[in-house]
Design a protein around this motif. Structure first.
Motif, PDB file in Angstrom:
ATOM      1  N   TYR A 195     -16.266 -19.951  -5.407  1.00  0.00           N
ATOM      2  CA  TYR A 195     -17.671 -19.912  -5.847  1.00  0.00           C
ATOM      3  C   TYR A 195     -17.771 -20.130  -7.354  1.00  0.00           C
ATOM      4  N   ASN A 196     -16.946 -19.431  -8.110  1.00  0.00           N
ATOM      5  CA  ASN A 196     -16.981 -19.582  -9.568  1.00  0.00           C
ATOM      6  C   ASN A 196     -16.579 -20.990  -9.988  1.00  0.00           C
ATOM      7  N   TYR A 197     -15.572 -21.539  -9.347  1.00  0.00           N
ATOM      8  CA  TYR A 197     -15.118 -22.885  -9.678  1.00  0.00           C
ATOM      9  C   TYR A 197     -16.211 -23.912  -9.413  1.00  0.00           C
ATOM     10  N   VAL A 198     -16.812 -23.889  -8.221  1.00  0.00           N
ATOM     11  CA  VAL A 198     -17.809 -24.911  -7.891  1.00  0.00           C
ATOM     12  C   VAL A 198     -19.097 -24.716  -8.688  1.00  0.00           C
ATOM     13  N   LYS A 199     -19.434 -23.470  -9.037  1.00  0.00           N
ATOM     14  CA  LYS A 199     -20.583 -23.249  -9.926  1.00  0.00           C
ATOM     15  C   LYS A 199     -20.340 -23.911 -11.275  1.00  0.00           C
ATOM     16  N   SER A 200     -19.092 -23.827 -11.766  1.00  0.00           N
ATOM     17  CA  SER A 200     -18.761 -24.433 -13.060  1.00  0.00           C
ATOM     18  C   SER A 200     -18.883 -25.952 -13.010  1.00  0.00           C
ATOM     19  N   LYS A 201     -18.860 -26.526 -11.805  1.00  0.00           N
ATOM     20  CA  LYS A 201     -19.029 -27.967 -11.618  1.00  0.00           C
ATOM     21  C   LYS A 201     -20.479 -28.319 -11.284  1.00  0.00           C
ATOM     22  N   GLN A 233      -6.252  -8.655   4.329  1.00  0.00           N
ATOM     23  CA  GLN A 233      -5.892  -7.877   3.139  1.00  0.00           C
ATOM     24  C   GLN A 233      -6.867  -8.134   1.991  1.00  0.00           C
ATOM     25  N   GLY A 234      -7.974  -8.815   2.290  1.00  0.00           N
ATOM     26  CA  GLY A 234      -8.961  -9.107   1.258  1.00  0.00           C
ATOM     27  C   GLY A 234      -8.699 -10.385   0.489  1.00  0.00           C
ATOM     28  N   VAL A 289     -22.993 -23.938  -1.048  1.00  0.00           N
ATOM     29  CA  VAL A 289     -21.718 -24.109  -0.358  1.00  0.00           C
ATOM     30  C   VAL A 289     -22.036 -24.235   1.123  1.00  0.00           C
ATOM     31  N   GLU A 290     -21.458 -25.242   1.757  1.00  0.00           N
ATOM     32  CA  GLU A 290     -21.661 -25.460   3.187  1.00  0.00           C
ATOM     33  C   GLU A 290     -20.303 -25.487   3.873  1.00  0.00           C
ATOM     34  N   LEU A 291     -20.310 -25.300   5.195  1.00  0.00           N
ATOM     35  CA  LEU A 291     -19.069 -25.382   5.944  1.00  0.00           C
ATOM     36  C   LEU A 291     -19.345 -25.563   7.419  1.00  0.00           C
ATOM     37  N   ASN A 315     -14.363 -15.980  -3.741  1.00  0.00           N
ATOM     38  CA  ASN A 315     -14.991 -15.658  -5.032  1.00  0.00           C
ATOM     39  C   ASN A 315     -14.501 -16.617  -6.104  1.00  0.00           C
ATOM     40  N   TRP A 316     -13.207 -16.932  -6.088  1.00  0.00           N
ATOM     41  CA  TRP A 316     -12.666 -17.899  -7.037  1.00  0.00           C
ATOM     42  C   TRP A 316     -13.320 -19.267  -6.808  1.00  0.00           C
TER      43      TRP A 316
END
Length: 141
Positions: free
Chosen positions: A99-105, A88-89, A110-112, A96-97
């Motif tokens: 990405y924004n959070y970890v960029k702010s840190k 459902q997206g 990002v790895e996985l 996206n949330w």
């Protein structure tokens, strides 16, 4: 539907055990999962969560580190969205949330890791712009 994305407080960390159990291909008992998760919470680990009102429906562990080849990085771990909410997206919104959070840190990458047989996750991560960099090896001691 309006979903709430957040980082769980350490006091809430045990709430992820039932969702981690659903990812548990190794059939690790819940008591051991709980012990490990409590230990993880005292390291360089945070857990992002998705709530539908007050129901926990998704999680994503975040391991922060600096790597010589990637700079300040986050490794996402045990990503899980409740089956009812898939396709459902929501995964895209959650990432996206994140990405924004970890960029702010200050994270640059990002790895996985994902199980080699989890084809749905491969498609998702390719669509998110991830590339395969190597293989993940594990040796039990």
């Amino acid at each position: 539907m309006a979903f709430n994305f957040t980082i769980l407080d350490k006091q809430q960390i045990e709430s992820i055990v039932p969702l981690v159990e659903k990812l548990n291909d190794y059939k690790i008992p819940a008591t051991i999962l709980k012990e490990r998760i409590l230990e993880m919470a005292n390291q360089n680990y945070e857990c992002a969560a998705v709530f539908d009102e007050d129901k926990l429906i998704g999680i994503c562990g975040l391991w922060f580190c600096t790597r010589h080849y990637a700079g300040k990085s986050v490794e996402v771990d045990h990503v899980f969205i409740d089956e009812v909410y898939r396709s459902q997206g929501l995964g895209k919104k959650f990432f996206n949330w994140i990405y924004n959070y970890v960029k702010s840190k200050g994270c640059e990458t990002v790895e996985l890791n994902t199980y080699s047989t989890n084809y749905a996750s491969h498609k998702f991560y390719y669509n998110e712009g991830f590339n395969i960099l190597g293989y993940h090896f594990l040796k039990k001691l």
